[in-house]
Design a protein around this motif. Sequence first.
Motif, mmCIF file in Angstrom:
data_model
loop_
_atom_site.group_PDB
_atom_site.id
_atom_site.type_symbol
_atom_site.label_atom_id
_atom_site.label_comp_id
_atom_site.label_asym_id
_atom_site.label_seq_id
_atom_site.Cartn_x
_atom_site.Cartn_y
_atom_site.Cartn_z
ATOM 1 N N ASP A 12 44.573 29.923 33.032
ATOM 2 C CA ASP A 12 44.108 31.230 33.504
ATOM 3 C C ASP A 12 45.151 32.325 33.260
ATOM 4 O OD1 ASP A 12 41.717 30.088 34.265
ATOM 5 O OD2 ASP A 12 42.324 29.803 36.346
ATOM 6 N N ARG A 43 46.936 35.773 32.080
ATOM 7 C CA ARG A 43 46.510 37.161 32.275
ATOM 8 C C ARG A 43 47.626 38.110 31.844
ATOM 9 N NH1 ARG A 43 44.531 37.826 37.925
ATOM 10 N NH2 ARG A 43 42.633 37.070 36.926
ATOM 11 N N TRP A 64 40.287 35.298 24.671
ATOM 12 C CA TRP A 64 41.030 36.259 25.476
ATOM 13 C C TRP A 64 40.129 37.480 25.679
ATOM 14 C CZ3 TRP A 64 46.083 35.389 27.266
ATOM 15 C CH2 TRP A 64 46.662 34.207 26.822
ATOM 16 N N GLN A 101 43.280 44.807 31.516
ATOM 17 C CA GLN A 101 43.544 43.422 31.889
ATOM 18 C C GLN A 101 42.956 42.514 30.825
ATOM 19 O OE1 GLN A 101 43.247 42.292 36.053
ATOM 20 N NE2 GLN A 101 41.980 40.533 35.450
ATOM 21 N N ASP A 139 42.290 38.506 30.050
ATOM 22 C CA ASP A 139 42.248 37.198 30.701
ATOM 23 C C ASP A 139 41.895 36.092 29.718
ATOM 24 O OD1 ASP A 139 42.687 37.646 33.609
ATOM 25 O OD2 ASP A 139 41.004 39.016 33.339
ATOM 26 N N TRP A 196 50.299 33.439 34.728
ATOM 27 C CA TRP A 196 49.502 32.236 34.494
ATOM 28 C C TRP A 196 49.701 31.277 35.661
ATOM 29 C CZ3 TRP A 196 54.180 33.307 32.452
ATOM 30 C CH2 TRP A 196 55.188 32.363 32.612
#
Length: 186
Positions: A24, A26, A53, A67, A69, A113
């Motif tokens: 996860d 970011r 992504w 952002q 992710d 992460w």
Amino acid sequence: RATIGETITYTITATIPEGTSVVDARIVDALDGDLVLHASPAVLVNGAPDAAWIVTAPAVGSGGTIQVDRAGTHVNTAGSGPDLVTVVIVARVSSAGGTVAGSAISNTSSFSWLPDASIGTSRVTVNGNTVTATVVEPAITLTKNENDADDIVVPNDTLTYTLVVAAGSGANRSSANDVQVVDTIP
């Protein structure tokens, strides 16, 4: 240095070492209040687009936070070299919010992460370096004068008008480009 209306390109690079995984992941970049997004951000992994992504960003022309992710696990296999995740953000210096010559525009991003997929694992965050641009503006002056010493004119007098355009120099000043002077004679 940047002028109002000019674009600034920020390139964020996160390195995922070979033989490691991030869960996860970011990348977050909050635009300074003097900036608006000029184009949709681009994300590349090792120089190529990677649809895994996902970018969440304000509308072009708006300020806010970008952002990026990566849901799930990004695995960088041993022996493959580091994976470079690059985010390119193009922002424009806005005149909204009182942006003036000398204003400092700062930008910092972060990469975070989960070290593993276990519930309750704390997110690891690494902050990037801060970069700062100073707003510069031209300082244009225009003076107009005529050649009549006593400033009294009578019909059929001939006057010569002189226009002088100058650009100030010094700290937080920039060149003026594409300047046009129009003098309308009544």
